[in-house]
Design an enzyme around this catalytic site. Structure first.
Site, PDB file in Angstrom:
ATOM      1  N   CYS A  61      53.706  76.923  34.080  1.00 36.75           N
ATOM      2  CA  CYS A  61      53.980  78.095  33.181  1.00 36.75           C
ATOM      3  C   CYS A  61      53.205  78.810  33.508  1.00 36.75           C
ATOM      4  O   CYS A  61      52.836  80.021  33.493  1.00 36.75           O
ATOM      5  CB  CYS A  61      53.829  77.358  31.711  1.00 36.75           C
ATOM      6  SG  CYS A  61      52.892  75.689  31.576  1.00 36.75           S
ATOM      7  N   HIS A  62      52.362  78.377  34.668  1.00 36.93           N
ATOM      8  CA  HIS A  62      51.137  79.480  35.080  1.00 36.93           C
ATOM      9  C   HIS A  62      51.972  80.299  35.792  1.00 36.93           C
ATOM     10  O   HIS A  62      51.156  81.649  35.930  1.00 36.93           O
ATOM     11  CB  HIS A  62      49.960  79.413  35.896  1.00 36.93           C
ATOM     12  CG  HIS A  62      50.225  78.601  36.895  1.00 36.93           C
ATOM     13  ND1 HIS A  62      50.437  76.687  36.562  1.00 36.93           N
ATOM     14  CD2 HIS A  62      49.849  78.722  38.345  1.00 36.93           C
ATOM     15  CE1 HIS A  62      50.723  76.367  37.512  1.00 36.93           C
ATOM     16  NE2 HIS A  62      50.182  77.539  38.708  1.00 36.93           N
TER      17      HIS A  62
END
Length: 111
Positions: A61-62
């Site tokens: 998700c980064h």
DNA sequence: CCCATGACTAATT
DNA sequence: AAATTAGCCATGG
């Protein structure tokens, strides 16, 4: 306090897409939203979905950033997010991603 | 069902 | 280019 089993929905769909983002590539919330709802307007909902982030690290998700090139936020802290992106080879300046549009990952719409 | 919140976006100022 | 405003959507109380 037991975690409720309420997955399987919007959130799971978002996670599924995020998982497809290769290293060194980036994707915007809006793009994901467009893939799911067909509109960029659900970008917030997408943000909410990943915000729960049931599987940190498992889901990259980064690699999801803002449409304007801003790194956006991160459950573990924006600082951590920037660090992980740097590890991916993505250059960050302050809170902005350099070569942002260049590192963007075009979602698999070949379908 | 109504209200509040948020890892957003686009348009204005 | 930075800050503000308004709009939109899913989720939870």
């Amino acid at each position: 306090m037991a975690v409720e089993i309420k997955d399987l929905n919007f959130q799971e769909s978002v996670l599924k897409i995020v998982k497809q983002i290769p290293k060194g590539k980036l994707m915007t919330y809006g793009e994901i939203a467009r893939e799911l709802t067909g509109s960029v307007r659900a970008a917030r909902a997408v943000g909410q979905a990943v915000a729960k982030n049931p599987y940190p690290v498992v889901v990259p998700c980064h690699r999801v950033v803002r449409s304007n090139g801003d790194v956006g936020g991160y459950s573990l802290g924006v600082d951590k997010k920037i660090k992980l992106l740097s590890e991916d080879g993505v250059e960050i300046k302050g809170r902005k991603v350099l070569n942002f549009e260049q590192s963007l990952f075009l979602f698999d719409f070949k379908k």
